[in-house]
Write an enzyme that holds these catalytic residues in place. Structure first.
Site, short mmCIF file in Angstrom:
data_model
loop_
_atom_site.label_atom_id
_atom_site.label_comp_id
_atom_site.label_asym_id
_atom_site.label_seq_id
_atom_site.Cartn_x
_atom_site.Cartn_y
_atom_site.Cartn_z
CG LEU A 168 -1.77 -1.20 1.48
CD1 LEU A 168 -2.95 -1.05 2.41
CD2 LEU A 168 -2.94 -1.26 0.07
CD GLU A 169 3.90 2.21 -3.66
OE1 GLU A 169 3.92 3.62 -4.99
OE2 GLU A 169 4.55 1.34 -4.21
N GLY A 170 1.36 5.89 -0.29
CA GLY A 170 0.62 6.51 -0.17
C GLY A 170 -0.75 6.72 -0.34
#
Length: 189
Positions: free
Chosen positions: A47-49
């Protein structure tokens, strides 16, 4: 054939929305059903920003706790994480952006390994409290030490995530083979 197959969740463009207890339960139930139906050996959390915009920390952690607590999953279920460096080694964030720091605290005993993304990040502060530039041995060594020390994870739970080519990391972080070798020599001493 002996290979482990994990389902990756997220990525640069993968957006999830978990902002209530009901959404956490629905996410966990759906994911468990997919993992069991298709025979996956584990999950890789990437999960990225932008992935986290529709999440609350409490409910995101709850969803993954429900998954890890499931008795429907294989005995040797694997949990891996692929966070960007900033979400692990920087000061506390607010809300869901603090997910990896909290997940490392909460799930470290269930963690198979973490392969932090040592690229596309710019300079970061290492365990020695000095600023290190990506694509250098000091960057990888000091951020790895910082993560191990702060979260009390075992070195065997750490994999190194670096790009194989320059174009794979447009914002930087590619290291030529000689620099990679030097980095691992330093990590192992």
């Amino acid at each position: 054939r002996g290979q482990k197959v994990l389902l990756s969740i997220g990525g640069a463009e993968g957006i999830i929305h978990i902002a209530t207890a009901e959404e956490a339960e629905n996410f966990a139930t759906s994911l468990i059903n997919i993992l069991v139906r298709d025979g996956y050996d584990g999950i890789d959390i990437d999960l990225e920003g932008g992935s986290l915009g529709g999440c609350t920390l409490e409910h995101l952690l709850s969803a993954f706790q429900q998954i890890l607590d499931s008795d429907q999953l294989p005995e040797n279920f694997m949990l891996t994480m692929a966070p960007e460096t900033i979400y692990v080694t920087s000061a506390e964030y607010v809300g869901a952006l603090n997910f990896y720091r909290e997940a490392l605290r909460r799930f470290k005993d269930q963690l198979s390994f973490i392969h932090m993304q040592y690229y596309n990040s710019g300079p970061m502060i290492g365990a020695d409290n000095n600023l290190h530039t990506q694509a250098t041995p000091g960057f990888v060594v000091q951020l790895t030490k910082k993560m191990i020390d702060e979260f009390d994870i075992h070195p065997s739970q750490v994999a190194i995530g670096i790009p194989a080519t320059g174009p794979a990391a447009p914002a930087g972080g590619y290291m030529n083979p000689a620099t990679v070798s030097e980095t691992f020599d330093q990590l192992l001493t």
